[in-house]
Design a protein around this motif. Structure first.
Motif, PDB file in Angstrom:
ATOM      1  N   CYS A 132       0.847  -1.200   0.000  1.00 29.82           N
ATOM      2  CA  CYS A 132       0.000   0.000   0.000  1.00 29.82           C
ATOM      3  C   CYS A 132       0.880   1.246   0.000  1.00 29.82           C
ATOM      4  O   CYS A 132       1.784   1.365   0.827  1.00 29.82           O
ATOM      5  CB  CYS A 132      -0.921   0.012   1.207  1.00 29.82           C
ATOM      6  N   CYS A 135      -0.073   3.147   3.635  1.00 33.51           N
ATOM      7  CA  CYS A 135       0.261   2.628   4.970  1.00 33.51           C
ATOM      8  C   CYS A 135       1.296   1.502   4.924  1.00 33.51           C
ATOM      9  O   CYS A 135       1.638   0.930   5.956  1.00 33.51           O
ATOM     10  CB  CYS A 135      -1.001   2.163   5.697  1.00 33.51           C
ATOM     11  N   CYS A 148      -6.729  -1.348  -0.037  1.00 36.75           N
ATOM     12  CA  CYS A 148      -5.788  -1.877   0.942  1.00 36.75           C
ATOM     13  C   CYS A 148      -6.590  -2.463   2.106  1.00 36.75           C
ATOM     14  O   CYS A 148      -7.499  -1.813   2.615  1.00 36.75           O
ATOM     15  CB  CYS A 148      -4.877  -0.750   1.430  1.00 36.75           C
ATOM     16  N   CYS A 151      -6.017   0.058   5.432  1.00 38.11           N
ATOM     17  CA  CYS A 151      -6.476   1.449   5.476  1.00 38.11           C
ATOM     18  C   CYS A 151      -7.560   1.748   4.446  1.00 38.11           C
ATOM     19  O   CYS A 151      -8.111   2.846   4.422  1.00 38.11           O
ATOM     20  CB  CYS A 151      -5.298   2.410   5.311  1.00 38.11           C
ATOM     21  N   HIS A 153      -7.280   2.282   1.406  1.00 37.86           N
ATOM     22  CA  HIS A 153      -6.831   3.173   0.329  1.00 37.86           C
ATOM     23  C   HIS A 153      -7.042   2.541  -1.041  1.00 37.86           C
ATOM     24  O   HIS A 153      -6.721   1.385  -1.268  1.00 37.86           O
ATOM     25  CB  HIS A 153      -5.348   3.492   0.524  1.00 37.86           C
TER      26      HIS A 153
END
Ligand SMILES: [Zn+2]
Ligand SMILES: [Zn+2]
Length: 327
Positions: A132, A135, A148, A151, A153
């Motif tokens: 990611c 993170c 992800c 997180c 994302h």
């Protein structure tokens, strides 16, 4: 140790990953996350499915195989627990009855059932590993993924490039696909299936581009409201970027290329909304006078490849506006 506190141990795959599965019944997507990251980065409250984005607490991500293995361990524990308790009970009874001249209990313990608790292993490792960009969680997927797990994302740039690569491979291997279809369905069906796949790639490319352009635009103008459909029309999208940054599509594409990409975007519109039949609006919007209304649009491999090339040029340019770097 009570029945609910049986220690279960998991071992990672060769690359250090741990199998997980989306608890959303519609999805059940299988993925892997690095075991260290699962322990250190995943929050108890919220884990994201890399495919559908579903969120759930961290205790809900066991794969079907892991649940089966846990159940086996629990069953083995229960059996050995019961056999031990029976031994104890009858042993005690036998002892307490000793010396009683009316009742004699002898108890011979049977074969002892021992508790088997082998560590639960994982599926063999996969090729595709993703870190990611936000993170640094390491996860591994089969095919592709959007979010992800730690997180949530959404790696717009990566997802966009992957979509385009997939489309390109499909166009390039259309002959092989045709041969496979021909064997199963015969020439006629194979022909129309491949035609429909090639026509479909236009939609795939345009929708990937729209989403990408929208994301970049939001990075530059977070407060201005735009819709993903604003980027379905070349001129409109270009103007939005021009107003925001002073740079429009004409910076990355020549005049002829812009006319061509506009025509291909319009053809996609005709395929998706008018079953491929040319109407007056198409002729007006595309400036393409090679068709008359009522004809059917023809899409060939090279048309799809051309669209792919333009879209790549545009996204290369846009990525610099949004501060995203092409991997
Ligand atoms: Zn899911
Ligand atoms: Zn992340």
């Amino acid at each position: 140790m009570s029945l609910t506190e049986i220690p279960v141990e998991f071992t990672s795959d060769e690359k250090g990953y741990y199998d997980r599965q989306c608890p959303n019944e519609k999805c059940e997507y299988l993925f892997k996350i690095h075991m260290e990251d699962w322990k250190e980065k995943a929050s108890d409250e919220q884990v994201f499915c890399p495919m559908c984005g579903h969120t759930a607490t961290s205790d809900q991500w066991y794969t079907h195989e892991q649940i089966e293995a846990i159940q086996e361990i629990a069953a083995s524990y229960a059996q050995s627990y019961i056999s031990n308790e029976l031994d104890k009970m009858f042993g005690k009874m036998a002892r307490s009855m000793r010396g009683n001249k009316y009742v004699q209990i002898t108890y011979k313990p049977g074969k002892k059932i021992s508790f088997v608790n082998n560590p639960i292993g994982q599926r063999p490792e996969w090729e595709l590993e993703i870190t990611c960009e936000k993170c640094q969680t390491r996860y591994s997927v089969f095919g592709s993924a959007y979010f992800c797990p730690c997180c949530g994302h959404n790696a717009v740039e990566r997802v966009f490039n992957e979509s385009l690569d997939t489309v390109q491979k499909m166009i390039e291997s259309i002959e092989d696909i045709y041969n496979t279809f021909e064997k199963s369905y015969g020439k006629d069906k194979a022909e129309s299936m491949c035609r429909s796949m090639i026509e479909g790639t236009l939609g795939d490319i345009v929708s990937a581009f729209q989403k990408y352009a929208e994301e970049i635009y939001k990075q530059i103008m977070p407060t201005k409201k735009v819709r993903v459909n604003d980027f379905q029309i070349i001129e409109k999208g270009s103007n939005l970027f021009k107003e925001a940054t002073g740079k429009g599509y004409d910076l990355w594409l020549s005049h002829d290329e812009i006319e061509d990409i506009n025509m291909l975007f319009q053809q996609r519109h005709i395929i998706e909304h008018n079953n491929g039949l040319i109407d007056e609006r198409y002729i007006q919007n595309s400036g393409d006078i090679s068709y008359r209304a009522g004809q059917r649009v023809i899409i060939k491999n090279q048309d799809a490849m051309r669209l792919l090339r333009y879209v790549r040029k545009l996204s290369d340019g846009l990525s610099k506006l949004g501060g995203m770097q092409n991997g």
